[in-house]
Design an enzyme around this catalytic site. Structure first.
Site, PDB file in Angstrom:
ATOM      1  N   VAL A   4       0.834  -1.209   0.000  1.00  0.00           N
ATOM      2  CA  VAL A   4       0.000   0.000   0.000  1.00  0.00           C
ATOM      3  C   VAL A   4       0.869   1.260   0.000  1.00  0.00           C
ATOM      4  CG1 VAL A   4      -1.889   1.212   1.145  1.00  0.00           C
ATOM      5  CG2 VAL A   4      -1.808  -1.281   1.237  1.00  0.00           C
ATOM      6  N   GLU A  53      -9.955   5.498   6.087  1.00  0.00           N
ATOM      7  CA  GLU A  53     -10.887   4.962   5.072  1.00  0.00           C
ATOM      8  C   GLU A  53     -10.422   3.615   4.513  1.00  0.00           C
ATOM      9  OE1 GLU A  53     -14.007   6.436   3.763  1.00  0.00           O
ATOM     10  OE2 GLU A  53     -13.944   4.307   3.323  1.00  0.00           O
ATOM     11  N   ILE A 102     -13.014   0.870  -1.562  1.00  0.00           N
ATOM     12  CA  ILE A 102     -14.436   1.245  -1.537  1.00  0.00           C
ATOM     13  C   ILE A 102     -14.672   2.306  -0.464  1.00  0.00           C
ATOM     14  CG2 ILE A 102     -16.797   0.412  -1.222  1.00  0.00           C
ATOM     15  CD1 ILE A 102     -15.818  -2.400  -1.901  1.00  0.00           C
ATOM     16  N   GLY A 112      -1.856 -13.950  -5.336  1.00  0.00           N
ATOM     17  CA  GLY A 112      -1.537 -12.828  -4.442  1.00  0.00           C
ATOM     18  C   GLY A 112      -2.746 -12.270  -3.720  1.00  0.00           C
ATOM     19  N   ASP A 159     -10.171 -11.349   9.528  1.00  0.00           N
ATOM     20  CA  ASP A 159      -9.972 -10.120   8.750  1.00  0.00           C
ATOM     21  C   ASP A 159     -11.311  -9.382   8.572  1.00  0.00           C
ATOM     22  OD1 ASP A 159      -8.325  -8.443   6.785  1.00  0.00           O
ATOM     23  OD2 ASP A 159      -9.951  -9.154   5.504  1.00  0.00           O
ATOM     24  N   LYS A 195     -12.941  -5.647  10.265  1.00  0.00           N
ATOM     25  CA  LYS A 195     -13.580  -4.614   9.450  1.00  0.00           C
ATOM     26  C   LYS A 195     -15.001  -4.324   9.929  1.00  0.00           C
ATOM     27  CE  LYS A 195     -10.653  -5.946   5.549  1.00  0.00           C
ATOM     28  NZ  LYS A 195     -10.523  -6.854   4.400  1.00  0.00           N
ATOM     29  N   GLY A 242      -5.484  -4.497  -2.561  1.00  0.00           N
ATOM     30  CA  GLY A 242      -4.576  -4.285  -3.693  1.00  0.00           C
ATOM     31  C   GLY A 242      -3.896  -2.933  -3.609  1.00  0.00           C
TER      32      GLY A 242
HETATM   33  P1  NDP Z   1       3.291  -4.800   3.496  1.00  0.00           P
HETATM   34  O1  NDP Z   1       3.795  -5.877   4.368  1.00  0.00           O
HETATM   35  O2  NDP Z   1       3.322  -4.987   2.021  1.00  0.00           O
HETATM   36  O3  NDP Z   1       4.060  -3.436   3.816  1.00  0.00           O
HETATM   37  C1  NDP Z   1       4.450  -3.042   5.098  1.00  0.00           C
HETATM   38  C2  NDP Z   1       5.861  -2.532   4.990  1.00  0.00           C
HETATM   39  O4  NDP Z   1       6.232  -1.929   6.222  1.00  0.00           O
HETATM   40  C3  NDP Z   1       6.862  -3.652   4.716  1.00  0.00           C
HETATM   41  O5  NDP Z   1       7.755  -3.241   3.707  1.00  0.00           O
HETATM   42  C4  NDP Z   1       7.542  -3.821   6.049  1.00  0.00           C
HETATM   43  O6  NDP Z   1       8.861  -4.293   5.936  1.00  0.00           O
HETATM   44  C5  NDP Z   1       7.522  -2.429   6.588  1.00  0.00           C
HETATM   45  N1  NDP Z   1       7.611  -2.386   8.044  1.00  0.00           N
HETATM   46  C6  NDP Z   1       6.883  -3.083   8.925  1.00  0.00           C
HETATM   47  N2  NDP Z   1       7.220  -2.762  10.176  1.00  0.00           N
HETATM   48  C7  NDP Z   1       8.194  -1.861  10.085  1.00  0.00           C
HETATM   49  C8  NDP Z   1       8.966  -1.141  11.036  1.00  0.00           C
HETATM   50  N3  NDP Z   1       8.770  -1.313  12.335  1.00  0.00           N
HETATM   51  N4  NDP Z   1       9.890  -0.286  10.585  1.00  0.00           N
HETATM   52  C9  NDP Z   1      10.102  -0.103   9.275  1.00  0.00           C
HETATM   53  N5  NDP Z   1       9.398  -0.734   8.317  1.00  0.00           N
HETATM   54  C10 NDP Z   1       8.453  -1.612   8.714  1.00  0.00           C
HETATM   55  O7  NDP Z   1       1.803  -4.481   3.980  1.00  0.00           O
HETATM   56  P2  NDP Z   1       0.640  -3.816   3.146  1.00  0.00           P
HETATM   57  O8  NDP Z   1       1.144  -2.659   2.389  1.00  0.00           O
HETATM   58  O9  NDP Z   1      -0.111  -4.873   2.420  1.00  0.00           O
HETATM   59  O10 NDP Z   1      -0.339  -3.330   4.315  1.00  0.00           O
HETATM   60  C11 NDP Z   1      -0.103  -2.116   5.005  1.00  0.00           C
HETATM   61  C12 NDP Z   1      -1.344  -1.791   5.831  1.00  0.00           C
HETATM   62  O11 NDP Z   1      -2.445  -1.614   4.966  1.00  0.00           O
HETATM   63  C13 NDP Z   1      -1.760  -2.876   6.819  1.00  0.00           C
HETATM   64  O12 NDP Z   1      -2.276  -2.280   7.978  1.00  0.00           O
HETATM   65  C14 NDP Z   1      -2.847  -3.631   6.069  1.00  0.00           C
HETATM   66  O13 NDP Z   1      -3.744  -4.276   6.929  1.00  0.00           O
HETATM   67  C15 NDP Z   1      -3.503  -2.473   5.364  1.00  0.00           C
HETATM   68  N6  NDP Z   1      -4.266  -2.846   4.175  1.00  0.00           N
HETATM   69  C16 NDP Z   1      -3.661  -3.544   3.169  1.00  0.00           C
HETATM   70  C17 NDP Z   1      -4.364  -3.872   2.030  1.00  0.00           C
HETATM   71  C18 NDP Z   1      -3.711  -4.567   0.891  1.00  0.00           C
HETATM   72  O14 NDP Z   1      -4.374  -4.778  -0.123  1.00  0.00           O
HETATM   73  N7  NDP Z   1      -2.441  -4.948   0.983  1.00  0.00           N
HETATM   74  C19 NDP Z   1      -5.792  -3.503   1.895  1.00  0.00           C
HETATM   75  C20 NDP Z   1      -6.308  -2.726   2.978  1.00  0.00           C
HETATM   76  C21 NDP Z   1      -5.564  -2.434   4.082  1.00  0.00           C
HETATM   77  P3  NDP Z   1       9.098  -5.889   6.061  1.00  0.00           P
HETATM   78  O15 NDP Z   1       8.461  -6.497   4.849  1.00  0.00           O
HETATM   79  O16 NDP Z   1      10.577  -5.994   6.104  1.00  0.00           O
HETATM   80  O17 NDP Z   1       8.431  -6.331   7.332  1.00  0.00           O
HETATM   81  N1  HSE Z   2      -6.613 -10.111   2.892  1.00  0.00           N
HETATM   82  C1  HSE Z   2      -7.661  -9.179   2.640  1.00  0.00           C
HETATM   83  C2  HSE Z   2      -8.669  -9.797   1.672  1.00  0.00           C
HETATM   84  C3  HSE Z   2      -7.172  -7.902   2.026  1.00  0.00           C
HETATM   85  O1  HSE Z   2      -8.496 -10.924   1.184  1.00  0.00           O
HETATM   86  O2  HSE Z   2      -9.668  -9.138   1.400  1.00  0.00           O
HETATM   87  C4  HSE Z   2      -6.710  -6.901   3.028  1.00  0.00           C
HETATM   88  O3  HSE Z   2      -7.774  -6.435   3.814  1.00  0.00           O
END
Ligand code: NDP
Ligand code: HSE
Length: 425
Positions: A12, A127, A134, A185, A199, A203, A300
């Site tokens: 994200v 959001e 959404i 993915g 999950d 929500k 995504g």
């Molecule tokens: P990712 O794991 O892809 O990204 C998180 C990043 O933060 C990683 O690169 C991670 O590094 C880094 N990180 C974690 N902890 C630390 C720290 N203490 N210091 C520095 N860097 C850190 O997660 P997402 O982007 O998928 O998700 C991010 C947020 O968004 C979450 O809260 C998730 O629930 C929410 N979200 C995600 C969605 C999605 O589609 N992916 C949808 C809706 C919400 P490392 O990999 O080395 O741990």
């Molecule tokens: N893992 C969740 C899903 C996405 O399958 O909808 C992040 O909320």
């Protein structure tokens, strides 16, 4: 100029960086100021470098962002409870506005986060934490604020919706489709929170709190996942005119709140029955607006970044008008939260029983003794003196149904209670 400190440059976070760059001009015009990422906290520097973030912007200590007076908004996208909670709290205590997508955290620490935001008179927007791209939190808090919200029912997990869709449309096995969802993915490498319903529960805890103006945390939500659903249940659902979906349900019943996540049979013509594959949707019923449904991508990189950017722009607009904390916590009531045993619903029951005279009467007797009224019965197969019974109840109390099932499980004529699924809609 509005400066952002970005925590986390993963899926994200990376999407936010790309979207800000792609639509920079539109965003600046809509906000009334240019929005720039000033610093990024990320463990894996390569992730940042690959998407064009300059080496000089990457920091390894959160203090480099929290203590930077030039940073206006902290965008938390590292996920999880800690250190995200400490980072957000520290940022707010330094007078910074916060935007996050962190459902895990808000579903548990929502009250504490709002209290800290209010104490510091800063914006706190989230959001993207529910249903990714959404828009649903802002609409509930703003556009629908004049309504008494009666129910919110969502398909809030893309992974489970994908699995159930493929099992239903292609007759495929659960494990095979789960494996495919991981390969594509959609599912996490550890899909437990997706398939176990956790999950979606996070929500719906967030949406319930907003819809009913009363705090609902993850612990208040009844949770059941999809692992017990078999192709057989899906086939029988279809024969009876239903589709199986993992629903996240929040209702207000006589001033009390129901919050639950479980698989449900919904009629073919229910709006949520048409939500397939990895898509999410949120169905809302308000006393003025009636029924509405929000549909789209619940996860995504870019859909979720879209929601995060919307929040950032909103903070930017507030800053332009020297206003903040305009929409804070809306939980001004303390409503009772009902337990699952207090639910009144219709149920599908599939059981394997001995196939001989008097068995059906014996089973009907147990249900009758517990005030469970049967709406229909089907006997589907017969093998080695065993029959499969499919029962649909009238609307009954969950406790009465569970009491019946406890008695039935102890009877020699009952081989197995194969599955029990609630009906909705
Ligand atoms: P990712 O794991 O892809 O990204 C998180 C990043 O933060 C990683 O690169 C991670 O590094 C880094 N990180 C974690 N902890 C630390 C720290 N203490 N210091 C520095 N860097 C850190 O997660 P997402 O982007 O998928 O998700 C991010 C947020 O968004 C979450 O809260 C998730 O629930 C929410 N979200 C995600 C969605 C999605 O589609 N992916 C949808 C809706 C919400 P490392 O990999 O080395 O741990
Ligand atoms: N893992 C969740 C899903 C996405 O399958 O909808 C992040 O909320």
């Amino acid at each position: 100029m509005i400066n952002i400190g970005l925590l986390g440059c993963g899926t994200v976070g990376g999407g936010v960086v790309k979207l800000l760059a792609k639509n920079q001009e539109i965003i600046a015009k809509k906000t009334g100021a240019e929005i720039m990422i000033k610093k990024v906290l990320e463990r894996d520097q390569q992730k940042c470098l690959q998407i064009g973030i300059d080496h000089s912007m990457i920091v390894s200590r959160v203090e480099d962002i929290i203590d930077d007076d030039a940073i206006d908004i902290v965008v938390e996208l590292i996920g999880g409870i800690e250190p995200a909670y400490s980072f957000i709290t520290a940022a707010m205590n330094k007078g910074k506005h916060v935007v996050t997508a962190n459902k895990d955290l808000i579903a548990i620490k929502g009250k504490e986060l709002f209290d800290t935001a209010q104490a510091n008179n800063v914006d706190f927007y989230f959001e993207a934490s529910v249903a990714g791209g959404i828009p649903i939190i802002y609409p509930l808090k703003q556009s629908l604020a004049g309504n008494h919200i009666e129910e919110v029912i969502g398909i809030l997990n893309g992974t489970t919706n994908y699995i159930l869709t493929k099992m239903s449309q292609e007759g495929r096995d659960y494990n095979e489709v789960l494996y495919e969802a991981q390969a594509l993915g959609y599912a996490e490498s550890d899909p437990t929170a997706d398939v176990g319903g956790l999950d979606a529960a996070r929500k719906i805890a967030i949406l319930s709190s907003i819809a009913f103006n009363s705090r609902v945390t993850l612990d208040d939500v009844y949770v059941e996942g999809i692992t017990a659903i078999t192709p057989r249940d899906i086939q029988y659902a279809r024969e009876l005119g239903y589709v199986v979906k993992l629903l996240a349900i929040a209702k207000e019943v006589d001033g009390k709140i129901q919050a639950r996540v479980h698989p449900a049979f919904i009629p073919f013509n229910h709006p949520l029955a048409f939500v397939n594959d990895v898509f999410n949707a949120v169905f809302v019923r308000g006393d003025a607006v009636g029924e509405i449904m929000h549909y789209g991508r619940g996860a995504g990189e870019m859909p979720t970044a879209s929601a995060v950017l919307g929040d950032i722009i909103e903070v930017g607009r507030n800053m332009a008008y020297h206003t903040s904390a305009r929409i804070g916590c809306t939980c001004y009531e303390e409503k009772v939260i009902l337990t699952i045993s207090e639910l009144n619903a219709q149920y599908y029951i599939r059981m394997t029983v001995t196939d001989r005279p008097g068995v059906l009467a014996g089973i009907a007797g147990v249900f009758g003794n517990n005030d469970v009224s049967i709406a229909s019965v089907l006997q589907k197969t017969s093998r080695e003196n065993m029959a499969e019974l499919i029962l649909i109840t009238h609307t009954v109390k969950e406790k009465d149904l569970q009491d019946s099932l406890t008695v039935l499980k102890g009877m020699s004529i009952v081989g197995e209670i194969n599955n029990v699924v609630r009906l909705e809609g």
